[in-house]
Design a protein around this motif. Structure first.
Motif, PDB file in Angstrom:
ATOM      1  N   LYS A  23       0.953  -1.323   0.068  1.00 20.61           N
ATOM      2  CA  LYS A  23      -0.033   0.135   0.026  1.00 20.61           C
ATOM      3  C   LYS A  23       0.883   1.288   0.022  1.00 20.61           C
ATOM      4  O   LYS A  23       0.613   2.232  -0.555  1.00 20.61           O
ATOM      5  CB  LYS A  23      -0.856  -0.070   1.266  1.00 20.61           C
ATOM      6  N   LEU A  24       2.113   1.383   0.718  1.00 20.50           N
ATOM      7  CA  LEU A  24       2.680   2.271   0.826  1.00 20.50           C
ATOM      8  C   LEU A  24       3.355   2.589  -0.501  1.00 20.50           C
ATOM      9  O   LEU A  24       3.517   3.505  -1.246  1.00 20.50           O
ATOM     10  CB  LEU A  24       3.858   2.260   1.840  1.00 20.50           C
ATOM     11  N   GLY A  25       3.858   1.503  -1.240  1.00 22.20           N
ATOM     12  CA  GLY A  25       4.490   1.680  -2.600  1.00 22.20           C
ATOM     13  C   GLY A  25       3.580   2.247  -3.508  1.00 22.20           C
ATOM     14  O   GLY A  25       3.975   3.148  -4.394  1.00 22.20           O
ATOM     15  N   ARG A  26       2.504   1.644  -3.598  1.00 25.84           N
ATOM     16  CA  ARG A  26       1.322   2.183  -4.429  1.00 25.84           C
ATOM     17  C   ARG A  26       1.184   3.656  -4.208  1.00 25.84           C
ATOM     18  O   ARG A  26       0.836   4.448  -5.139  1.00 25.84           O
ATOM     19  CB  ARG A  26      -0.011   1.505  -4.328  1.00 25.84           C
ATOM     20  N   SER A  27       0.934   4.183  -2.842  1.00 31.56           N
ATOM     21  CA  SER A  27       0.722   5.542  -2.764  1.00 31.56           C
ATOM     22  C   SER A  27       1.846   6.415  -3.148  1.00 31.56           C
ATOM     23  O   SER A  27       1.596   7.515  -3.866  1.00 31.56           O
ATOM     24  CB  SER A  27       0.545   5.696  -0.951  1.00 31.56           C
ATOM     25  N   VAL A  28       3.058   6.010  -3.124  1.00 29.31           N
ATOM     26  CA  VAL A  28       4.167   6.768  -3.312  1.00 29.31           C
ATOM     27  C   VAL A  28       4.261   6.731  -4.881  1.00 29.31           C
ATOM     28  O   VAL A  28       4.625   7.917  -5.401  1.00 29.31           O
ATOM     29  CB  VAL A  28       5.602   5.830  -2.839  1.00 29.31           C
ATOM     30  N   PHE A  29       3.848   5.843  -5.509  1.00 27.72           N
ATOM     31  CA  PHE A  29       3.824   5.909  -7.037  1.00 27.72           C
ATOM     32  C   PHE A  29       2.848   6.659  -7.522  1.00 27.72           C
ATOM     33  O   PHE A  29       3.094   7.376  -8.285  1.00 27.72           O
ATOM     34  CB  PHE A  29       3.774   4.510  -7.387  1.00 27.72           C
ATOM     35  N   ALA A  30       1.674   6.596  -6.740  1.00 30.22           N
ATOM     36  CA  ALA A  30       0.549   7.609  -7.307  1.00 30.22           C
ATOM     37  C   ALA A  30       0.961   9.204  -7.106  1.00 30.22           C
ATOM     38  O   ALA A  30       0.523   9.995  -7.873  1.00 30.22           O
ATOM     39  CB  ALA A  30      -0.792   7.466  -6.631  1.00 30.22           C
ATOM     40  N   VAL A  31       1.598   9.428  -5.984  1.00 33.64           N
ATOM     41  CA  VAL A  31       1.945  10.720  -5.870  1.00 33.64           C
ATOM     42  C   VAL A  31       3.256  11.142  -6.875  1.00 33.64           C
ATOM     43  O   VAL A  31       3.046  12.228  -7.368  1.00 33.64           O
ATOM     44  CB  VAL A  31       2.700  11.070  -4.444  1.00 33.64           C
ATOM     45  N   PHE A  32       3.974  10.273  -7.379  1.00 32.86           N
ATOM     46  CA  PHE A  32       5.111  10.556  -8.263  1.00 32.86           C
ATOM     47  C   PHE A  32       4.383  10.900  -9.570  1.00 32.86           C
ATOM     48  O   PHE A  32       4.659  11.656 -10.518  1.00 32.86           O
ATOM     49  CB  PHE A  32       6.194   9.711  -8.355  1.00 32.86           C
ATOM     50  N   GLU A  33       3.390   9.982 -10.010  1.00 32.47           N
ATOM     51  CA  GLU A  33       2.320  10.025 -11.109  1.00 32.47           C
ATOM     52  C   GLU A  33       1.762  11.742 -11.578  1.00 32.47           C
ATOM     53  O   GLU A  33       1.883  12.357 -12.230  1.00 32.47           O
ATOM     54  CB  GLU A  33       1.441   9.189 -10.953  1.00 32.47           C
TER      55      GLU A  33
END
Length: 60
Positions: A23-33
């Motif tokens: 979940k943390l990885g997906r959240s970080v990825f969404a922020v960078f997108e």
């Protein structure tokens, strides 16, 4: 300590830890997108706010 991954606590909870990391990885990825979309979006697609008329000379 070296056999900590073989303990009962790890056996019962490693799934929760893996889920939290995912979940943390997906959240970080969404922020960078979102950041990338803001930084590299085409400037002609940005909607301009309505600007006030420019005045020449002193205001009457």
């Amino acid at each position: 300590m070296r056999d900590d991954f073989h303990s009962q606590a790890w056996a019962e909870n490693h799934r929760q830890l893996s889920t939290a990391i995912h979940k943390l990885g997906r959240s970080v990825f969404a922020v960078f997108e979102k950041l990338q979309a803001l930084q590299f979006d085409a400037p002609w697609r940005v909607r301009q706010t309505k600007r006030e008329k420019a005045t020449c000379g002193p205001a009457a």
